[in-house]
Scaffold this motif. Sequence first.
Motif, PDB file in Angstrom:
ATOM      1  N   ALA A  55      37.378  -1.143  11.447  1.00 53.17           N
ATOM      2  CA  ALA A  55      37.320  -2.404  10.934  1.00 53.17           C
ATOM      3  C   ALA A  55      37.382  -2.481  12.582  1.00 53.17           C
ATOM      4  O   ALA A  55      36.214  -4.076  12.383  1.00 53.17           O
ATOM      5  CB  ALA A  55      38.043  -3.201   9.952  1.00 53.17           C
ATOM      6  N   ALA A  56      37.764  -2.897  12.981  1.00 55.05           N
ATOM      7  CA  ALA A  56      38.404  -3.194  14.810  1.00 55.05           C
ATOM      8  C   ALA A  56      37.099  -2.657  15.756  1.00 55.05           C
ATOM      9  O   ALA A  56      37.012  -4.245  15.791  1.00 55.05           O
ATOM     10  CB  ALA A  56      39.458  -3.067  15.081  1.00 55.05           C
ATOM     11  N   LEU A  57      36.536  -1.928  15.421  1.00 57.79           N
ATOM     12  CA  LEU A  57      35.462  -1.812  16.036  1.00 57.79           C
ATOM     13  C   LEU A  57      33.736  -2.542  15.332  1.00 57.79           C
ATOM     14  O   LEU A  57      32.446  -3.218  16.544  1.00 57.79           O
ATOM     15  CB  LEU A  57      34.802  -0.136  16.293  1.00 57.79           C
ATOM     16  N   ALA A  58      33.858  -2.859  14.145  1.00 59.29           N
ATOM     17  CA  ALA A  58      32.913  -3.733  14.270  1.00 59.29           C
ATOM     18  C   ALA A  58      32.289  -4.749  14.301  1.00 59.29           C
ATOM     19  O   ALA A  58      31.989  -5.802  13.736  1.00 59.29           O
ATOM     20  CB  ALA A  58      32.887  -3.423  12.029  1.00 59.29           C
ATOM     21  N   ALA A  59      33.812  -5.202  14.671  1.00 59.87           N
ATOM     22  CA  ALA A  59      34.104  -6.299  14.886  1.00 59.87           C
ATOM     23  C   ALA A  59      33.946  -7.120  16.523  1.00 59.87           C
ATOM     24  O   ALA A  59      33.421  -7.891  16.919  1.00 59.87           O
ATOM     25  CB  ALA A  59      35.645  -7.701  15.243  1.00 59.87           C
ATOM     26  N   GLU A  60      33.459  -6.200  17.211  1.00 63.25           N
ATOM     27  CA  GLU A  60      32.983  -5.978  17.740  1.00 63.25           C
ATOM     28  C   GLU A  60      31.893  -7.641  18.990  1.00 63.25           C
ATOM     29  O   GLU A  60      31.674  -7.697  20.613  1.00 63.25           O
ATOM     30  CB  GLU A  60      33.180  -4.780  18.799  1.00 63.25           C
ATOM     31  N   PRO A  61      30.762  -7.092  17.782  1.00 69.09           N
ATOM     32  CA  PRO A  61      29.750  -7.636  18.355  1.00 69.09           C
ATOM     33  C   PRO A  61      30.471  -9.478  18.702  1.00 69.09           C
ATOM     34  O   PRO A  61      29.666 -10.071  19.263  1.00 69.09           O
ATOM     35  CB  PRO A  61      28.588  -8.006  16.782  1.00 69.09           C
ATOM     36  N   LEU A  62      31.246  -9.246  18.545  1.00 71.56           N
ATOM     37  CA  LEU A  62      32.261 -11.615  18.531  1.00 71.56           C
ATOM     38  C   LEU A  62      32.677 -10.996  19.982  1.00 71.56           C
ATOM     39  O   LEU A  62      32.479 -12.555  20.287  1.00 71.56           O
ATOM     40  CB  LEU A  62      32.958 -11.587  17.999  1.00 71.56           C
ATOM     41  N   VAL A  63      32.531  -9.911  20.377  1.00 72.37           N
ATOM     42  CA  VAL A  63      33.044 -10.101  22.107  1.00 72.37           C
ATOM     43  C   VAL A  63      31.634 -10.221  23.160  1.00 72.37           C
ATOM     44  O   VAL A  63      31.482 -10.731  23.905  1.00 72.37           O
ATOM     45  CB  VAL A  63      33.477  -8.563  22.103  1.00 72.37           C
ATOM     46  N   MET A  64      30.858  -9.615  22.491  1.00 73.39           N
ATOM     47  CA  MET A  64      29.087  -9.583  22.682  1.00 73.39           C
ATOM     48  C   MET A  64      28.940 -11.372  23.043  1.00 73.39           C
ATOM     49  O   MET A  64      28.739 -11.205  23.728  1.00 73.39           O
ATOM     50  CB  MET A  64      28.101  -9.111  22.374  1.00 73.39           C
ATOM     51  N   VAL A  65      29.531 -11.462  21.781  1.00 78.68           N
ATOM     52  CA  VAL A  65      29.148 -13.414  21.756  1.00 78.68           C
ATOM     53  C   VAL A  65      29.838 -14.009  22.735  1.00 78.68           C
ATOM     54  O   VAL A  65      29.002 -15.005  23.707  1.00 78.68           O
ATOM     55  CB  VAL A  65      28.762 -13.545  20.253  1.00 78.68           C
ATOM     56  N   GLY A  66      30.757 -13.828  22.731  1.00 79.41           N
ATOM     57  CA  GLY A  66      31.773 -14.365  23.725  1.00 79.41           C
ATOM     58  C   GLY A  66      31.472 -14.554  25.472  1.00 79.41           C
ATOM     59  O   GLY A  66      31.889 -14.919  26.054  1.00 79.41           O
ATOM     60  N   ALA A  67      31.143 -13.272  25.399  1.00 76.41           N
ATOM     61  CA  ALA A  67      30.102 -12.197  26.564  1.00 76.41           C
ATOM     62  C   ALA A  67      28.869 -13.545  26.909  1.00 76.41           C
ATOM     63  O   ALA A  67      28.867 -13.406  28.522  1.00 76.41           O
ATOM     64  CB  ALA A  67      30.508 -10.853  26.672  1.00 76.41           C
ATOM     65  N   ILE A  68      27.643 -13.303  26.347  1.00 75.89           N
ATOM     66  CA  ILE A  68      27.046 -14.271  26.778  1.00 75.89           C
ATOM     67  C   ILE A  68      27.605 -15.322  26.846  1.00 75.89           C
ATOM     68  O   ILE A  68      26.669 -15.735  28.184  1.00 75.89           O
ATOM     69  CB  ILE A  68      26.246 -14.449  25.482  1.00 75.89           C
ATOM     70  N   VAL A  69      28.111 -16.160  26.238  1.00 73.36           N
ATOM     71  CA  VAL A  69      28.550 -17.620  26.473  1.00 73.36           C
ATOM     72  C   VAL A  69      29.141 -17.572  27.911  1.00 73.36           C
ATOM     73  O   VAL A  69      28.815 -18.436  28.588  1.00 73.36           O
ATOM     74  CB  VAL A  69      29.363 -17.982  25.632  1.00 73.36           C
ATOM     75  N   LEU A  70      29.966 -16.730  28.062  1.00 70.94           N
ATOM     76  CA  LEU A  70      30.644 -16.634  29.665  1.00 70.94           C
ATOM     77  C   LEU A  70      29.991 -16.424  30.784  1.00 70.94           C
ATOM     78  O   LEU A  70      30.102 -17.042  31.780  1.00 70.94           O
ATOM     79  CB  LEU A  70      31.708 -15.825  30.282  1.00 70.94           C
ATOM     80  N   GLY A  71      28.810 -15.804  29.923  1.00 66.09           N
ATOM     81  CA  GLY A  71      28.265 -15.527  31.689  1.00 66.09           C
ATOM     82  C   GLY A  71      26.603 -16.826  31.509  1.00 66.09           C
ATOM     83  O   GLY A  71      26.768 -16.660  32.882  1.00 66.09           O
ATOM     84  N   VAL A  72      26.401 -17.035  30.502  1.00 66.66           N
ATOM     85  CA  VAL A  72      26.049 -18.297  30.759  1.00 66.66           C
ATOM     86  C   VAL A  72      26.191 -19.329  31.100  1.00 66.66           C
ATOM     87  O   VAL A  72      25.533 -19.771  32.506  1.00 66.66           O
ATOM     88  CB  VAL A  72      25.712 -18.762  29.502  1.00 66.66           C
ATOM     89  N   VAL A  73      27.461 -20.154  30.683  1.00 70.04           N
ATOM     90  CA  VAL A  73      27.666 -21.000  31.354  1.00 70.04           C
ATOM     91  C   VAL A  73      28.205 -20.676  32.430  1.00 70.04           C
ATOM     92  O   VAL A  73      28.675 -21.592  33.487  1.00 70.04           O
ATOM     93  CB  VAL A  73      29.541 -21.272  30.505  1.00 70.04           C
ATOM     94  N   ALA A  74      28.705 -20.147  33.404  1.00 75.21           N
ATOM     95  CA  ALA A  74      29.314 -19.699  34.599  1.00 75.21           C
ATOM     96  C   ALA A  74      28.098 -20.146  35.627  1.00 75.21           C
ATOM     97  O   ALA A  74      28.626 -20.947  37.006  1.00 75.21           O
ATOM     98  CB  ALA A  74      29.178 -18.310  34.927  1.00 75.21           C
ATOM     99  N   VAL A  75      26.606 -19.988  35.481  1.00 73.89           N
ATOM    100  CA  VAL A  75      25.282 -21.137  35.544  1.00 73.89           C
ATOM    101  C   VAL A  75      25.140 -21.845  35.200  1.00 73.89           C
ATOM    102  O   VAL A  75      25.097 -23.199  36.423  1.00 73.89           O
ATOM    103  CB  VAL A  75      24.464 -19.499  35.858  1.00 73.89           C
ATOM    104  N   SER A  76      25.406 -22.103  34.081  1.00 79.44           N
ATOM    105  CA  SER A  76      25.052 -23.821  33.629  1.00 79.44           C
ATOM    106  C   SER A  76      25.088 -24.050  33.672  1.00 79.44           C
ATOM    107  O   SER A  76      24.714 -25.649  33.826  1.00 79.44           O
ATOM    108  CB  SER A  76      24.537 -23.246  31.928  1.00 79.44           C
TER     109      SER A  76
END
Length: 246
Positions: A55-76
């Motif tokens: 159940a915890a591992l299945a929730a990790e895609p939300l970590v990816m979403v947060g990671a994408i947002v961080l990577g984008v806003v650091a530049v944008s």
Amino acid sequence: MTAAVAGAVDAVAAELRKVLTLPATLGALVVAVLGPVALAALTASQNPRGSAAEAALAAEPLVMVGAIVLGVVAVSSEYGGGRQIASTFAAMPRRPAVLAAKAAVVAVLVAAAAAAAFPAALLAARLVAGPGPDADGVLGRAVGGGVYAVLTALIALAITVFARSGVVPLVVLVANGSVVSVSFLLYQVTPLARYLPDLAGMRMVAGEDRLAIDDALAPVAGGLVMAAWTAALLAVAAVVLVRRDA
């Protein structure tokens, strides 16, 4: 401490202060840490006889979403109405160093979020439904998920350098990871698509029963391929920053 090292430390510290002042950063961290906790608890409540670790591992895609947002806003954030990028380059003329500092900050924040998210999600799932049956390779998949999230964030950062805007990279990358994977569609045409970053690294976090393709790369090999993509994209992003106007 040499002047070069001191300059690098100052650049990272400046970028960290800058990123932490962005409202989107807080939102991304909330999604990456608290999102998996809520999703893991919900999954465990719906399947109380299942594995809390799954159940915890299945929730990790939300970590990816947060990671994408961080990577984008650091530049944008640099390319908003005030065009802060010009001031950034005036303060730190070595543009590759600016990119390296941003990448270091994003990598550290995402790694910290991933390191907090899985134990918290696992605890939430166990509190809701108990430990349940063991999941295979839990620790390796949790670490692999963290590595995958960091690499995903850095790829998002590099792509945002090319776009000079956060809207397109954010929509495309989040949709690719959560709605429909362009890489998976390409895999239906050619098996070479398994070497694209998202498919290459999928075995780092996905269990055998959750693989989208039959001949996915092994975790270490896939991680190395994904890391090579990340390094190449960051190198191209550095060249782009040097050659074009701010």
